[in-house]
Design a protein around this motif. Structure first.
Motif, PDB file in Angstrom:
ATOM      1  N   MET A 170      34.354  30.003  40.005  1.00 58.40           N
ATOM      2  CA  MET A 170      34.702  30.579  41.538  1.00 58.40           C
ATOM      3  C   MET A 170      35.231  32.173  41.089  1.00 58.40           C
ATOM      4  N   ASP A 171      35.649  32.047  39.699  1.00 59.24           N
ATOM      5  CA  ASP A 171      36.391  33.698  39.431  1.00 59.24           C
ATOM      6  C   ASP A 171      34.811  34.438  39.279  1.00 59.24           C
ATOM      7  N   GLN A 221      33.888  35.519  42.501  1.00 56.18           N
ATOM      8  CA  GLN A 221      34.847  36.713  43.057  1.00 56.18           C
ATOM      9  C   GLN A 221      34.454  37.947  42.780  1.00 56.18           C
ATOM     10  N   ARG A 222      34.235  37.986  41.156  1.00 59.63           N
ATOM     11  CA  ARG A 222      33.834  39.371  40.469  1.00 59.63           C
ATOM     12  C   ARG A 222      32.441  39.937  41.103  1.00 59.63           C
ATOM     13  N   SER A 239      31.350  39.621  43.903  1.00 61.96           N
ATOM     14  CA  SER A 239      31.541  40.070  45.209  1.00 61.96           C
ATOM     15  C   SER A 239      31.961  41.553  45.325  1.00 61.96           C
ATOM     16  N   VAL A 240      32.629  41.982  44.068  1.00 58.81           N
ATOM     17  CA  VAL A 240      32.849  43.288  43.945  1.00 58.81           C
ATOM     18  C   VAL A 240      31.969  44.290  43.395  1.00 58.81           C
ATOM     19  N   ILE A 241      31.215  43.595  42.435  1.00 58.67           N
ATOM     20  CA  ILE A 241      30.132  44.541  41.689  1.00 58.67           C
ATOM     21  C   ILE A 241      28.950  43.632  42.027  1.00 58.67           C
ATOM     22  N   TYR A 249      31.415  40.632  33.026  1.00 58.22           N
ATOM     23  CA  TYR A 249      32.303  40.217  33.855  1.00 58.22           C
ATOM     24  C   TYR A 249      33.716  41.114  33.658  1.00 58.22           C
ATOM     25  N   CYS A 250      33.541  42.076  32.608  1.00 57.11           N
ATOM     26  CA  CYS A 250      34.683  42.852  32.255  1.00 57.11           C
ATOM     27  C   CYS A 250      34.850  43.830  33.660  1.00 57.11           C
ATOM     28  N   PRO A 251      36.226  43.867  33.886  1.00 58.62           N
ATOM     29  CA  PRO A 251      36.467  44.748  35.270  1.00 58.62           C
ATOM     30  C   PRO A 251      36.325  46.297  34.837  1.00 58.62           C
ATOM     31  N   ILE A 263      33.563  47.583  34.006  1.00 62.97           N
ATOM     32  CA  ILE A 263      32.314  48.071  34.139  1.00 62.97           C
ATOM     33  C   ILE A 263      32.138  48.296  35.561  1.00 62.97           C
ATOM     34  N   GLN A 264      31.544  49.764  36.156  1.00 64.39           N
ATOM     35  CA  GLN A 264      31.567  49.996  37.356  1.00 64.39           C
ATOM     36  C   GLN A 264      30.326  49.941  37.866  1.00 64.39           C
ATOM     37  N   GLN A 276      40.187  30.327  29.242  1.00 60.93           N
ATOM     38  CA  GLN A 276      39.525  31.062  30.028  1.00 60.93           C
ATOM     39  C   GLN A 276      39.963  32.873  29.604  1.00 60.93           C
ATOM     40  N   TRP A 287      41.370  39.712  32.389  1.00 71.39           N
ATOM     41  CA  TRP A 287      41.765  41.123  31.700  1.00 71.39           C
ATOM     42  C   TRP A 287      42.863  41.594  32.541  1.00 71.39           C
ATOM     43  N   ARG A 338      49.340  33.085  35.792  1.00 64.90           N
ATOM     44  CA  ARG A 338      48.478  32.774  36.919  1.00 64.90           C
ATOM     45  C   ARG A 338      48.684  31.297  37.404  1.00 64.90           C
ATOM     46  N   HIS A 390      44.588  41.812  36.068  1.00 61.65           N
ATOM     47  CA  HIS A 390      43.466  42.306  37.197  1.00 61.65           C
ATOM     48  C   HIS A 390      42.950  41.034  37.891  1.00 61.65           C
ATOM     49  N   PHE A 394      40.359  39.180  40.037  1.00 62.00           N
ATOM     50  CA  PHE A 394      38.762  39.360  40.035  1.00 62.00           C
ATOM     51  C   PHE A 394      38.287  39.892  41.311  1.00 62.00           C
ATOM     52  N   GLY A 395      38.847  39.633  42.432  1.00 59.40           N
ATOM     53  CA  GLY A 395      38.474  40.046  43.581  1.00 59.40           C
ATOM     54  C   GLY A 395      38.613  41.450  43.996  1.00 59.40           C
ATOM     55  N   SER A 396      39.488  42.194  43.273  1.00 55.98           N
ATOM     56  CA  SER A 396      39.694  43.318  43.644  1.00 55.98           C
ATOM     57  C   SER A 396      38.819  44.358  42.628  1.00 55.98           C
ATOM     58  N   PRO A 397      38.710  45.682  43.219  1.00 53.49           N
ATOM     59  CA  PRO A 397      37.834  46.560  42.711  1.00 53.49           C
ATOM     60  C   PRO A 397      37.931  46.815  40.981  1.00 53.49           C
ATOM     61  N   SER A 398      36.767  47.325  40.635  1.00 53.28           N
ATOM     62  CA  SER A 398      36.997  47.372  39.151  1.00 53.28           C
ATOM     63  C   SER A 398      38.011  48.495  38.923  1.00 53.28           C
ATOM     64  N   ILE A 399      38.312  48.492  37.628  1.00 52.71           N
ATOM     65  CA  ILE A 399      39.437  49.380  36.977  1.00 52.71           C
ATOM     66  C   ILE A 399      38.810  50.549  36.720  1.00 52.71           C
TER      67      ILE A 399
END
Lengths: 305, 386
Positions: A93-94, A97-98, A100-102, A163-165, A167-168, B134, B137, B315, B377, B379-384
């Motif tokens: 699920m996570d 979610q990721r 869906s953003v990138i 899945y590192c946030p 990454i743009q 798990q 970040w 969380r 962070h 997961f559904g929010s925009p990239s950092i």
């Protein structure tokens, strides 16, 4: 839970899929992406979209079998000691979610990719790297891939966590596959095989439903090498031209019985029934995300002003 | 906690001058006044050994394979009886009838006294299963390992008031010189009564609960007492709070000295004859010419009670009753752990938590399903972007 009949069909289906994707022929070898409504071709593992006997109310949506190659990180680590279905479900699920953003596109070992990462030490705060994917691994949120390039005559490899946030953007500049699952031998190959221009443009594919296999055979530098490549049964390397004693020793240490070891392969993979369940779970969400992206792309020039 | 200083190899020539100063500091830190060994050797260095502490710890029995003598027999000792399928159905119906009307009731129906929280309150803990790890970040892009804990179907079985608990076997030891506290018996993981003995099921009969596979005791102050049948969920905890997790460590079995105590062993080559992973010398020949108790040797490793203290909750998933804690907990994946509010003084509660426990709101509004700590962070929010 070794059900032999199912394992047989699984292996048949796997063999079929593998054959289609890995077949080496002198003519162009291609891999077909099957549409969602799979047809019961002769010899292929039947993927029923409707339960026979019941009425059309009980449609069982099953993801296409290619998902296990397109999204291998959704399959959990097969080691039984650390498996837990609930945690795996939450992790999936996570991951969705990721996603869906990138957009994390489909890629394979041998594809040329460009990754843009947020980097505090870079001048524009973003660092872009172009390279060929030489290896990919990990499962779940830990999934990673390694990109290799030669920059200013220096070989550079970077491991990215998918899945590192930070990454743009992940772009696939050239989607193709090679004859091996791991291209670590490029470290011992001539540098031209690992060099790709940093300002490479994404290449458009002529046929979108086909992932070509590049039958390139790479030339290695003279020895010493980082690994004993003669022992690894590499398809994508030119003849190594080693003295016979290397091949004799390779035969001595080889384990030819491993390909007959059913339990070994069973322990290393997720059973087919579970794979189906997992991909059926995420299938609809991935489809929706894909559709949204297509719409956004079509509206792109208007929306982005 | 003061660390032990034991010399494994016992060669006087290994002594360094700084051991003097270290031992001097060690003396101040120690609580128990133990006798120090002061040995002069031929080379003239001083040797301080504190063997007292080792001796006390080596006498403590760390593991048992049997439960305490005051426990009732738990698992059904009957062999698989050859019951016909009809009779089996009948038995199942009987069980269903017995427990049908006694389903554990929601919090609003229980008559809970409205008690006030104060900083000295000890709340109940919770039984959970460690379902794995798990990676998440933080907002600056730093990766953290979070342990996923699944809070099982906890229900309070019994509350033992302080006066009564102080008379029990464990209570007398615990509250010898201090004010007694109450004890909440909490059960988790309801199971088919068939697999347990009648005596074990009777523990739950008074309350009307299906027998639970796991039981645990939590020491609570009287103002945090809960009536039987109270459910405990992941909402019992607050985002950002620190918890202590108790578990039994991974069982490594009989292990050698290198893995168990971190010895260096011997050289792998250079002519070493049969000395690669051995302990070496086990004592001096000089004074007290014997092996001291507590000498580090191969033996059983793991399967011991340990607490990981001060783990931050980052969380909470209310729908699946999942807690994510930053860090790792003792024990392998899929093992049972106990979670309580931390005792570490600087990380205790300053504001009132859900006291005595969390109850879903009475107006029927559902709680937020997935609650994240502000440092993580989502997961559904925009990239950092740094």
């Amino acid at each position: 839970m070794l059900r032999r009949a199912v394992l047989q069909t699984f292996r048949q289906g796997l063999a079929q899929s593998f054959f289609k994707r890995y077949a080496v022929s002198l003519t162009e070898t291609t891999v077909t992406h099957q549409p969602i409504e799979t047809s019961n071709e002769a010899g292929e593992r039947s993927v029923p979209t409707q339960k026979t006997g019941d009425e059309s109310r009980n449609t069982v949506v099953v993801a296409p079998p290619e998902f296990r190659f397109m999204y291998p990180e959704f399959l959990p680590d097969p080691a039984m000691e650390t498996r837990n279905r609930l945690r795996e479900k939450l992790e999936r699920m996570d991951m969705l979610q990721r996603r869906s953003v990138i957009e994390i596109p489909e890629f394979y070992t041998g594809s040329i990719m460009a990754v843009t990462v947020a980097d505090a030490n870079s001048p524009n705060k973003f660092a872009r790297f172009v390279g060929i994917c030489i290896q990919r691994g990990g499962s779940g949120l830990r999934a990673w891939f390694i990109l290799r390039n030669v920059v200013d005559k220096q070989g550079v490899e970077i491991l990215y966590e998918m899945y590192c946030p930070l990454i743009q953007k992940i772009e696939v500049l050239r989607l193709e596959r090679r004859l091996d699952e791991s291209l670590l031998y490029l470290r011992d190959a001539l540098p031209e095989y690992s060099t790709f221009p940093l300002d490479m443009e994404p290449e458009r594919r002529l046929n979108n439903s086909v992932v070509p296999i590049n039958p390139l055979k790479v030339k290695l530098r003279p020895r010493p090498w980082l690994e004993r490549w003669e022992r690894q049964n590499l398809q994508g390397v030119e003849d190594l031209n080693l003295p016979q004693r290397f091949y004799d020793k390779a035969e001595k240490v080889a384990k030819p019985w491993e390909k007959y070891d059913l339990m070994l392969h069973y322990r290393k993979t997720i059973p087919a029934e579970e794979q189906e369940k997992i991909f059926a779970e995420i299938h609809s969400q991935l489809q929706q995300q894909e559709l949204k992206r297509k719409l956004r792309r079509r509206r792109g020039p208007d929306n982005e002003q | 906690m003061a660390t032990r200083i034991t010399d494994v190899h016992g060669h006087p020539s290994c002594r360094l001058h700084f051991w003097w100063m270290l031992c001097a500091v060690f003396v101040h830190l120690e609580e128990t006044c133990s006798s120090l060994e002061f040995v002069w050797n031929s080379s003239g260095f001083g040797l301080f050994f504190n063997h007292e502490q080792i001796r006390t710890m080596s006498r403590v029995k760390r593991r048992t394979t049997h439960p305490p003598y005051w426990h009732v027999l738990k698992n059904n000792q009957r062999d698989d009886e050859k019951i016909s399928s009809d009779n089996l159905c009948f038995v199942r119906e009987v069980i269903q009838d017995k427990y049908k009307n006694k389903s554990p009731i929601k919090g609003s129906d229980l008559d809970i006294e409205k008690t006030v929280w104060d900083p000295k309150t000890k709340r109940s803990g919770v039984i959970a299963r460690n379902i794995g790890v798990q990676h998440m970040w933080e907002k600056d892009g730093k990766k953290v390992i979070c342990t996923v804990l699944h809070v099982l179907d906890n229900h309070v079985v019994r509350y033992v008031p302080p006066e009564e608990y102080a008379k029990s076997v464990i209570g007398t030891k615990m509250f010898k010189n201090r004010k007694p506290l109450g004890c909440l018996v909490v059960g988790a993981e309801a199971a088919n009564p068939d697999r347990f003995t009648r005596q074990y099921c009777s523990l739950f009969d008074e309350v009307g609960l299906l027998p639970k596979k796991r039981l645990a005791r939590f020491i609570v102050t009287p103002n945090a007492a809960l009536p039987p049948c109270t459910p405990l969920t992941a909402g019992h905890f607050v985002i950002g709070q620190a918890v202590d997790v108790y578990g039994k460590t991974i069982d490594y079995g009989f292990q050698g000295v290198v893995k168990r105590w971190g010895f260096k062993g011997g050289p792998a080559s250079h002519g070493a004859t049969k000395f690669h992973r051995r302990g070496g010398t086990i004592g001096t020949g000089r004074d007290k010419a014997r092996v001291w108790p507590g000498q580090k040797m191969p033996g059983h490793m793991g399967s011991e009670r340990r607490f990981n203290r001060g783990l931050k909750i980052v969380r909470i998933n209310m729908k699946y009753n999942i807690i994510y804690v930053k860090g790792t907990v003792p024990g392998p994946t899929n093992s049972i752990v106990q979670i309580f509010d931390t005792i570490l003084p600087r990380r205790r509660f300053t504001e009132a938590p859900p006291h005595p426990t969390y109850f879903p709101p009475e107006d029927g509004t559902l709680p937020q399903e997935d609650i994240w700590d502000s440092s993580l962070h989502v997961f559904g929010s925009p990239s950092i972007s740094v």
